[in-house]
Design an enzyme around this catalytic site. Structure first.
Site, short mmCIF file in Angstrom:
data_model
loop_
_atom_site.label_atom_id
_atom_site.label_comp_id
_atom_site.label_asym_id
_atom_site.label_seq_id
_atom_site.Cartn_x
_atom_site.Cartn_y
_atom_site.Cartn_z
N ASP A 230 -17.01 -46.64 2.61
CA ASP A 230 -17.75 -47.83 3.01
C ASP A 230 -18.60 -48.42 1.89
OD1 ASP A 230 -18.74 -49.83 4.55
OD2 ASP A 230 -20.03 -48.58 5.79
N GLU B 174 -16.36 -49.00 15.19
CA GLU B 174 -17.81 -49.01 15.42
C GLU B 174 -18.16 -49.71 16.73
OE1 GLU B 174 -19.39 -50.59 11.70
OE2 GLU B 174 -19.32 -48.58 10.83
N GLU C 212 -25.46 -54.16 0.50
CA GLU C 212 -25.91 -53.19 1.49
C GLU C 212 -26.25 -51.84 0.85
OE1 GLU C 212 -23.12 -52.50 4.65
OE2 GLU C 212 -24.37 -50.96 5.57
O1 GCW Z 1 -20.77 -51.21 5.96
C1 GCW Z 1 -20.77 -51.14 7.36
C2 GCW Z 1 -22.02 -51.80 7.81
C3 GCW Z 1 -21.91 -52.48 9.15
C4 GCW Z 1 -20.67 -53.36 9.14
C5 GCW Z 1 -19.46 -52.47 8.92
C6 GCW Z 1 -18.16 -53.25 8.83
C7 GCW Z 1 -20.29 -55.47 10.19
O2 GCW Z 1 -23.05 -50.85 7.80
O3 GCW Z 1 -23.08 -53.23 9.34
O4 GCW Z 1 -20.53 -54.11 10.33
O5 GCW Z 1 -19.58 -51.78 7.71
O6 GCW Z 1 -17.70 -53.46 7.72
O7 GCW Z 1 -17.62 -53.62 9.86
#
Ligand code: GCW
Length: 709
Positions: free
Chosen positions: A379, A300, A407
């Protein structure tokens, strides 16, 4: 949030839970920082509740102690009864004795005659023993019972904080934080440490022993914590140390460039290695018990070894080398995937990415590298299969990462007790019935192809432990939703003892948090909290994305429904719904081949439409709306039924909570009540959008004729 509480909520350590200890004659024997902490705790309890606390030996002409904390190696005057307790188990850390091992934290607790004794080889054992006795309450002092040995399953039980020092314009101060600002940082600097101390104490009381204090997305300001802002970090570490918690830092792979002024961060470059070695040595001069680094690399947008044509093993090993002789570890995250995917490209499958990147590197990581793997392949969705990476790397230490911060599970506005999800993950057997569980892999127990199971810590590699992304912030209730405290507590407890049932962990948490002398928690309150919380994860699953397909959330902030929100984006999270059906074909026969990343029996189970568990059906298969599920319903009718049922369950929760207003402190009651109102609203929105969407796509009416918009 409209209801401000007057002060910081004590969470699961209200002063009254110490009354059973504090009314006794307590003797604390041994030396070391954590023994001092135990003594301070015991002395404070005795000051509150009329008991006596003695250090070292009980005074002459006093009745003997009836609660003793002692280090085994210490001579123990006045503790003659301890002779009868059993020999300790072999001394070894749970995650292997190799590089970066943590101190033995086990202890023995026994009751003999009128004396309750906690005995440990090391001070950390006494600290955990203290909180064990707190949990036992009055039963710690009733009757006689045999000695039991308590030992954590996983050596390292870590909380990661996605906290920024400077408020990030997009993500705020705590990325994916739903509980106010950071506990560690405010106005660009380290905050007053009183709150950190209270937090460390809560965490020690549920078994956490490691943490990071900054976001894995390491921004410009936060990068400096590693070098010129180390003093602030050291001040936090000093507070954590008193509760047996080691501090780790999230670092940027590009630090040799951004902080060190080098032209490259290439892990093969000797200057880069020298920079990491010198920087790390300075960290240990300042923080001698520093835990190590956490790295999100090539993920990311974060920099990583790919930028230099190097593998993740080469990248991780360069940092590990610098940490090794100091006893530190690198947590290297496996969350690596293409976040700039073309949605038209059906050959790329985000679920495959971690395995494709990391499985070929098994055996290449240094001993003090821990590969930190999210529990699912995508995720942190409310339902995902267990990540195949966990079974794929017998020569690598693996830590399993859970998301305590909600989240994707209601952002602490919705009540969602996550221990049942985590427990399913931890008890999952990646190699099928009879073989190791995920919890055992994390603890360092591996299947040995030659000789069946090997014992904890005895395998070729140790375990990496359990990591949770914290849900705490500077909110007076710590977690925004007061009942989300249970998730933080449960994370620690399941990391220590993954065999505990979610219901029993919840019961412990209720017993401590809502304790009311003299009799404890009123039965009606206890029953109500169980009725609201035991099934709340499944309730959340019912009214959100169906049958394991995941996402369907609003892009960016991830709160609330948006079925097509991610459908045509580069993020690789698609559901492929059309007029005929929905779901992602991840089979080997016709799909992305993801199922083949699992060892038997799971590769076969997930591949076969008629064997795949219903709750994961749309994760693995694209099916027609008329497809019949194992439970006899069709996919479309199941979507309607679960969404109506889920909202009804939330309405019921709210009613239950209203019925205990007389038993709960009014401000806390009001705060939870407000959140439940929002949950009822939010669940209704989810139900109506999901049902309307699939009704419009499929044209299939609800068999029960309910209202669909
Ligand atoms: O779940 C996602 C989140 C990001 C996060 C990423 C990760 C810290 O939306 O905000 O970044 O995973 O785990 O690195």
């Amino acid at each position: 949030v409209t209801t401000p509480p007057p002060e910081i909520h004590p969470a699961w350590l209200p002063p009254q839970v110490f009354r059973h200890i504090g009314s006794r004659r307590c003797l604390v024997h041994g030396a070391g920082t954590l023994v001092e902490t135990v003594f301070e705790e015991v002395a404070a309890a005795c000051a509150d509740h009329g008991g006596s606390a003695w250090r070292g030996r009980s005074p002459a002409r006093q009745p003997p102690a009836d609660l003793v904390f002692a280090l085994r190696e210490a001579d123990r005057p006045g503790c003659a009864r301890l002779r009868h307790e059993p020999a300790p188990a072999a001394l070894s850390t749970a995650d292997g004795a190799g590089a970066g091992a943590v101190e033995d934290e086990s202890f023995t607790v026994s009751r003999d005659g009128a004396v309750t004794t906690v005995l440990a080889e090391h001070p950390a054992g006494l600290l955990h023993g203290l909180f064990h006795v707190v949990r036992l309450g009055e039963s710690a002092f009733a009757g006689a019972w045999p000695a039991t040995r308590q030992r954590p399953a996983a050596g390292r039980r870590m909380l990661d904080h996605w906290d920024n020092v400077a408020v990030d314009p997009v993500m705020g101060q705590v990325e994916r934080g739903y509980a106010g600002g950071s506990l560690f940082w405010r106005d660009g600097a380290a905050r007053d440490l009183g709150r950190v101390r209270a937090y460390a104490r809560l965490l020690a009381a549920c078994g956490v022993n490691a943490m990071t204090v900054n976001n894995v997305n390491v921004h410009r300001t936060e990068a400096h914590l590693l070098t010129d802002r180390l003093d602030e970090v050291a001040a936090i570490a000093a507070v954590l140390r008193r509760y047996g918690i080691r501090l780790h830092l999230s670092v940027s792979f590009a630090a040799p460039v951004t902080l060190g002024g080098l032209a490259t961060a290439d892990p093969a470059d000797p200057r880069v290695r020298a920079w990491w070695a010198a920087t790390t040595a300075r960290v240990y001069q300042t923080i001698p018990d520093f835990g190590g680094y956490v790295v999100k690399a090539d993920s990311e947008g974060q920099p990583g070894p790919f930028g230099y044509g190097r593998s993740h093993a080469e990248g991780a090993n360069a940092l590990a080398e610098a940490l090794e002789h100091h006893g530190g570890v690198v947590h290297w995250r496996a969350f690596v995937y293409n976040h700039r995917q073309d949605w038209r490209d059906r050959s790329t499958d985000r679920a495959r990415a971690a395995f494709d990147h990391f499985a070929p590197l098994d055996g290449e990581f240094r001993e003090n590298v821990i590969l930190q793997v999210k529990y699912g392949p995508i995720d942190f969705q409310v339902r995902e299969p267990v990540s195949p990476v966990i079974a794929a790397m017998p020569g690598t230490r693996v830590a399993v990462e859970l998301q305590v911060t909600q989240e994707y599970t209601g952002q602490q506005r919705h009540l969602c007790y996550l221990a049942p999800l985590w427990s399913e993950v931890l008890q999952f057997r990646p190699w099928g019935p009879g073989a190791s569980t995920v919890a055992e892999v994390a603890a360092g127990r591996r299947p040995d192809p030659g000789a069946g199971e090997v014992a904890a810590g005895a395998g070729p590699v140790g375990g990496g432990g359990l990591v949770g992304v914290s849900n705490a912030g500077d909110d007076p209730y710590w977690t925004g939703h007061p009942l989300a405290q249970a998730n933080l507590y449960a994370f620690g407890r399941l990391a220590w003892a993954p065999e505990l049932t979610p219901g029993s962990v919840l019961d412990e948490w209720i017993g401590l948090t809502f304790d009311r002398p003299p009799g404890g928690v009123p039965a009606r309150l206890r029953d109500t909290l169980h009725a609201m919380m035991d099934g709340s994860w499944r309730t959340y699953e019912r009214y959100t994305a169906p049958l394991g397909v995941g996402f369907m959330v609003r892009p960016g902030h991830h709160y609330g429904p948006d079925v097509d929100g991610y459908e045509y984006t580069p993020w690789g999270t698609y559901h492929f719904a059309d007029r005929d059906g929905v779901g992602v074909d991840r089979t080997s026969a016709t799909g992305t081949g993801f199922t083949a990343q699992y060892p038997p029996p799971w590769c076969e189970v997930y591949e076969a439409l008629d064997r795949c568990p219903d709750e994961l059906l749309l994760f693995f298969h694209h099916v027609g709306y008329g497809h019949t599920l194992g439970n006899g319903s069709t996919v479309i009718q199941h979507i309607y039924d679960t969404h109506f049922a889920g909202v009804e369950e939330v309405v019921r929760m709210r009613g239950l909570w209203a019925g205990v207003a007389d038993l709960v402190e009014p401000r806390l009651h009001a705060r939870v009540g407000e959140r439940l109102d929002e949950q009822v609203r939010g669940a209704g929105e989810w139900r109506d959008q999901i049902n309307a969407y699939f009704h419009r796509k499929s044209g299939v009416p609800d068999a029960r004729g309910r209202r669909i918009f």
